[in-house]
Design a protein around this motif. Structure first.
Motif, PDB file in Angstrom:
ATOM      1  N   LYS A 289       0.833  -1.204   0.000  1.00 57.31           N
ATOM      2  CA  LYS A 289       0.000   0.000   0.000  1.00 57.31           C
ATOM      3  C   LYS A 289       0.868   1.255   0.000  1.00 57.31           C
ATOM      4  N   LEU A 290       1.920   1.241   0.807  1.00 56.59           N
ATOM      5  CA  LEU A 290       2.824   2.386   0.874  1.00 56.59           C
ATOM      6  C   LEU A 290       3.441   2.651  -0.488  1.00 56.59           C
ATOM      7  N   VAL A 291       3.951   1.602  -1.118  1.00 54.41           N
ATOM      8  CA  VAL A 291       4.621   1.740  -2.415  1.00 54.41           C
ATOM      9  C   VAL A 291       3.649   2.233  -3.476  1.00 54.41           C
ATOM     10  N   GLU A 292       2.404   1.754  -3.420  1.00 54.20           N
ATOM     11  CA  GLU A 292       1.414   2.129  -4.430  1.00 54.20           C
ATOM     12  C   GLU A 292       0.851   3.523  -4.213  1.00 54.20           C
ATOM     13  N   SER A 293       1.071   4.071  -3.030  1.00 49.81           N
ATOM     14  CA  SER A 293       0.666   5.459  -2.778  1.00 49.81           C
ATOM     15  C   SER A 293       1.745   6.380  -3.330  1.00 49.81           C
ATOM     16  N   ASP A 294       1.599   7.650  -3.103  1.00 53.68           N
ATOM     17  CA  ASP A 294       2.615   8.596  -3.554  1.00 53.68           C
ATOM     18  C   ASP A 294       3.750   8.720  -2.549  1.00 53.68           C
ATOM     19  N   CYS A 295       3.697   7.930  -1.480  1.00 51.68           N
ATOM     20  CA  CYS A 295       4.744   7.981  -0.460  1.00 51.68           C
ATOM     21  C   CYS A 295       5.966   7.180  -0.912  1.00 51.68           C
ATOM     22  N   VAL A 296       7.088   7.490  -0.322  1.00 53.21           N
ATOM     23  CA  VAL A 296       8.337   6.791  -0.641  1.00 53.21           C
ATOM     24  C   VAL A 296       8.844   6.099   0.620  1.00 53.21           C
ATOM     25  N   PRO A 297       9.120   4.790   0.562  1.00 54.96           N
ATOM     26  CA  PRO A 297       9.677   4.105   1.737  1.00 54.96           C
ATOM     27  C   PRO A 297      10.966   4.794   2.168  1.00 54.96           C
ATOM     28  N   ASN A 298      11.153   4.965   3.465  1.00 48.60           N
ATOM     29  CA  ASN A 298      12.377   5.589   3.955  1.00 48.60           C
ATOM     30  C   ASN A 298      13.238   4.562   4.682  1.00 48.60           C
ATOM     31  N   LYS A 299      14.326   5.017   5.273  1.00 48.92           N
ATOM     32  CA  LYS A 299      15.254   4.075   5.892  1.00 48.92           C
ATOM     33  C   LYS A 299      14.612   3.325   7.048  1.00 48.92           C
ATOM     34  N   ALA A 300      13.656   3.965   7.745  1.00 45.31           N
ATOM     35  CA  ALA A 300      12.965   3.276   8.842  1.00 45.31           C
ATOM     36  C   ALA A 300      12.094   2.148   8.301  1.00 45.31           C
ATOM     37  N   THR A 301      11.447   2.405   7.152  1.00 43.63           N
ATOM     38  CA  THR A 301      10.629   1.366   6.521  1.00 43.63           C
ATOM     39  C   THR A 301      11.479   0.147   6.215  1.00 43.63           C
ATOM     40  N   PHE A 302      12.582   0.356   5.518  1.00 44.86           N
ATOM     41  CA  PHE A 302      13.430  -0.759   5.103  1.00 44.86           C
ATOM     42  C   PHE A 302      14.085  -1.453   6.293  1.00 44.86           C
ATOM     43  N   CYS A 310      14.157 -11.166   7.938  1.00 45.41           N
ATOM     44  CA  CYS A 310      15.233 -12.069   8.376  1.00 45.41           C
ATOM     45  C   CYS A 310      14.812 -12.859   9.614  1.00 45.41           C
ATOM     46  N   LYS A 311      14.126 -12.190  10.521  1.00 48.79           N
ATOM     47  CA  LYS A 311      13.646 -12.869  11.720  1.00 48.79           C
ATOM     48  C   LYS A 311      12.702 -14.011  11.359  1.00 48.79           C
ATOM     49  N   MET A 312      11.861 -13.778  10.342  1.00 46.79           N
ATOM     50  CA  MET A 312      10.882 -14.787   9.917  1.00 46.79           C
ATOM     51  C   MET A 312      11.476 -15.750   8.894  1.00 46.79           C
ATOM     52  N   CYS A 313      12.784 -15.619   8.622  1.00 46.85           N
ATOM     53  CA  CYS A 313      13.492 -16.472   7.652  1.00 46.85           C
ATOM     54  C   CYS A 313      12.881 -16.404   6.258  1.00 46.85           C
ATOM     55  N   ASP A 314      12.290 -15.257   5.926  1.00 45.89           N
ATOM     56  CA  ASP A 314      11.750 -15.038   4.588  1.00 45.89           C
ATOM     57  C   ASP A 314      12.824 -14.295   3.780  1.00 45.89           C
ATOM     58  N   PHE A 315      13.837 -15.046   3.365  1.00 45.69           N
ATOM     59  CA  PHE A 315      14.989 -14.403   2.750  1.00 45.69           C
ATOM     60  C   PHE A 315      14.746 -13.993   1.304  1.00 45.69           C
ATOM     61  N   ASP A 316      13.756 -14.598   0.648  1.00 47.29           N
ATOM     62  CA  ASP A 316      13.405 -14.126  -0.691  1.00 47.29           C
ATOM     63  C   ASP A 316      12.904 -12.684  -0.607  1.00 47.29           C
ATOM     64  N   TRP A 317      12.073 -12.422   0.385  1.00 48.60           N
ATOM     65  CA  TRP A 317      11.558 -11.065   0.592  1.00 48.60           C
ATOM     66  C   TRP A 317      12.678 -10.139   1.050  1.00 48.60           C
ATOM     67  N   ALA A 318      13.539 -10.641   1.907  1.00 49.26           N
ATOM     68  CA  ALA A 318      14.659  -9.836   2.400  1.00 49.26           C
ATOM     69  C   ALA A 318      15.559  -9.403   1.243  1.00 49.26           C
ATOM     70  N   VAL A 319      15.823 -10.307   0.312  1.00 45.76           N
ATOM     71  CA  VAL A 319      16.652  -9.987  -0.857  1.00 45.76           C
ATOM     72  C   VAL A 319      15.968  -8.930  -1.713  1.00 45.76           C
ATOM     73  N   GLU A 320      14.678  -9.078  -1.900  1.00 42.00           N
ATOM     74  CA  GLU A 320      13.917  -8.098  -2.679  1.00 42.00           C
ATOM     75  C   GLU A 320      14.000  -6.713  -2.042  1.00 42.00           C
ATOM     76  N   LEU A 321      13.856  -6.659  -0.721  1.00 40.85           N
ATOM     77  CA  LEU A 321      13.946  -5.384  -0.009  1.00 40.85           C
ATOM     78  C   LEU A 321      15.348  -4.794  -0.120  1.00 40.85           C
ATOM     79  N   PHE A 322      16.360  -5.667  -0.013  1.00 37.81           N
ATOM     80  CA  PHE A 322      17.755  -5.234  -0.135  1.00 37.81           C
ATOM     81  C   PHE A 322      17.970  -4.544  -1.488  1.00 37.81           C
ATOM     82  N   LYS A 323      17.469  -5.140  -2.537  1.00 34.30           N
ATOM     83  CA  LYS A 323      17.644  -4.573  -3.873  1.00 34.30           C
ATOM     84  C   LYS A 323      16.903  -3.244  -4.014  1.00 34.30           C
ATOM     85  N   GLN A 324      15.735  -3.149  -3.378  1.00 31.10           N
ATOM     86  CA  GLN A 324      14.976  -1.903  -3.443  1.00 31.10           C
ATOM     87  C   GLN A 324      15.698  -0.773  -2.707  1.00 31.10           C
ATOM     88  N   VAL A 325      16.391  -1.132  -1.623  1.00 26.05           N
ATOM     89  CA  VAL A 325      17.197  -0.146  -0.905  1.00 26.05           C
ATOM     90  C   VAL A 325      18.230   0.469  -1.846  1.00 26.05           C
TER      91      VAL A 325
END
Length: 376
Positions: A289-302, A310-325
Motif C-alpha cells: 500500500k505504501l509503495v502504491e501510494s505517492d509515499c516513498v519508503p524511507n530508511k525506517a521502513t526498510f 530475516c527474523k521470519m526467515c523469509d529471505f526471498d523477501w529480504a533480498v527483494e527489499l535489499f535490492k529496493q534499498v
C-alpha cells in the motif's frame, strides 16, 4: 573567471533575476571544504550575499556534518565585522546556526554581545537562543535558564518560547516538566497551538507514555484546533506501542475523510505493528500500500522490514527489499543489510549472498561494507 569574481559581476548585472543561482551551484559543488570557507568569507563582503539565509544554513550544515566546527566558528565569527550583526534578524540567524552546529556556548556569547552592538534583545532572539540550546542538546539546567533569563533581559516568553521548552523537556525525558509547561501557557495569558499539542503528543506517545498522550489527545479534541497529519501519526505510534493495532488501522483509514493524506510515517507505524505481531502477510500488504501510494519508503521502513523478514526467515523477501534499498539509493544502516547476507549464508545460499555483496560494493555511493562470512 573565478566563482568569486563571477558572483560579484553577476550581482552588478541588473538584468539577472536570480543572481545567486549559479553561485549556489559552484559553492555546493566545491569539494574542498577549506576553499568553501574561504569563498564564503569573501562572498560575505556583499550585503546581497548576506541576505541569503539558505546558503548560510546549507554551508554550516555541510561543515557540521564533516565535523569542521572550527571552520563553522570561522565563518560565523567573520560575520561580526558587518553592520548587519546590529540587526536582530541577522544576529538570530547566527545564533540559530551555532545551535544547529552544537555550539551553544558560541550562541550564548553572541546573544550576550547584542546590547554592546546596539542590537536589542527581544523575545525573538530569546527564542533563537532557546532553540540553539535544544539543538545543541544542552538540557541540564534548562528549567532555570528558561525562567530566569526572560526576567534578566525584560522579555515575556511567547507561545514559541513555551513550545521550545516543551520540546526540550520531552527530548530530555522530563515529561512532568513538559506537562507543567502546558499548564503555564494559559496561566500566562497565552493559548496552546497545534505545535504545542504535536510536540507533547510526539513526546508522550513516542516514549511509551500512552495514557499521558491520550490525556493531551482529549484536550486537543476539546480545543478549537484542527489536527494535522503529524498529530495523527503521533497517535498511531502510541496505539501501536500498546498493541491497539485494530484501533490504529481504523484511525489510519479515517484520515481520508478528514482530508488528510497518509505519509510514510503513518504507514511505518502500522507496518511496525504487524511486524511486532509477527504477521508477515499484513506487513507485506501494508508495504505494498505504501509503495502504491505517492509515499516513498524511507530508511525506517526498510530497516523494520528487513529485520522482520530475516527474523521470519523469509529471505526471498529480504533480498527483494535489499535490492529496493539500492535502487532507491536509501541510506540504511549496513548492519541491517548485513543481516540479509548472513541469513543467506546460513541458508546455504552463499553464491546469492556473494552476488548481493558485489551489488552493494558496486552501488553508486558504495555505502555497504558487506562481507560474506563462512557458514562455519
Amino acid at each position: 573567471m573565478t566563482t568569486i569574481s563571477r558572483f560579484f559581476r553577476t550581482f552588478s548585472t541588473s538584468a539577472t533575476k536570480s543572481p545567486v543561482k549559479s553561485f549556489y551551484n559552484d559553492l555546493y559543488k566545491e569539494r574542498n571544504l577549506r576553499t568553501v570557507v574561504d569563498n564564503f568569507k569573501k562572498l560575505s563582503e556583499s550585503h546581497l550575499f548576506r541576505k541569503q539565509a539558505n546558503v548560510y544554513d546549507n554551508t554550516v550544515r555541510r561543515l557540521t556534518a564533516a565535523k569542521k566546527h572550527k571552520w563553522v566558528e570561522e565563518i560565523l565569527e567573520d560575520q561580526k565585522q558587518y553592520d548587519d550583526v546590529s540587526k536582530e534578524g541577522f544576529a538570530v540567524r547566527l545564533i540559530s546556526l551555532y545551535g544547529k552546529s552544537g555550539m551553544f556556548d558560541h550562541a550564548r556569547k553572541l546573544f550576550d554581545e547584542m546590547p554592546e552592538r546596539n542590537c536589542k534583545q527581544t523575545v525573538k532572539s530569546f527564542n533563537a537562543l532557546l532553540g540553539a540550546r535544544v539543538n545543541a542538546k544542552k538540557f541540564d539546567g534548562f528549567e532555570k535558564f528558561f525562567k530566569e533569563l526572560p526576567e534578566k533581559i525584560s522579555v515575556k516568553p511567547d507561545i514559541v518560547s513555551y513550545n521550545t521548552a516543551i520540546k526540550a523537556f520531552c527530548e530530555a525525558g522530563s515529561f512532568e516538566l513538559a506537562g507543567s509547561m502546558f499548564d503555564e501557557i494559559r496561566y500566562n495569558g497565552l493559548e496552546p497551538d497545534l505545535i504545542t499539542f504535536n510536540t507533547l503528543l510526539i513526546g508522550f506517545y513516542g516514549n511509551g507514555r500512552f495514557l499521558d498522550g491520550e490525556r493531551f489527545w482529549d484536550k486537543l479534541m476539546n480545543n478549537d484546533i484542527s489536527p494535522d497529519i503529524r498529530t495523527y501519526n503521533a497517535r498511531l505510534v502510541g496505539l501501536v506501542s500498546v498493541n491497539k493495532l485494530n484501533e490504529a488501522v481504523e484511525l489510519f483509514e479515517k484520515l481520508g475523510s478528514r482530508n488528510l493524506k497518509p505519509d510514510e510515517f503513518g504507514y511505518n507505524a502500522i507496518i511496525i505493528g504487524f511486524c511486532n505481531n509477527s504477521d508477515v502477510e499484513e506487513a507485506k500488504k501494508w508495504y505494498t500500500k505504501l509503495v502504491e501510494s505517492d509515499c516513498v519508503p524511507n530508511k525506517a521502513t526498510f530497516a523494520t522490514l528487513i529485520r522482520f523478514a530475516c527474523k521470519m526467515c523469509d529471505f526471498d523477501w529480504a533480498v527483494e527489499l535489499f535490492k529496493q534499498v539500492l535502487e532507491q539509493k536509501c541510506v540504511v544502516d549496513p548492519n541491517v543489510t548485513q543481516l540479509v547476507i548472513d541469513g543467506l549464508v546460513k541458508e546455504s545460499r552463499t553464491e546469492e549472498a556473494k552476488k548481493l555483496v558485489e551489488i552493494g560494493k558496486s552501488s553508486k555511493f558504495r555505502r555497504y561494507n558487506l562481507i560474506v562470512a563462512s557458514e562455519e
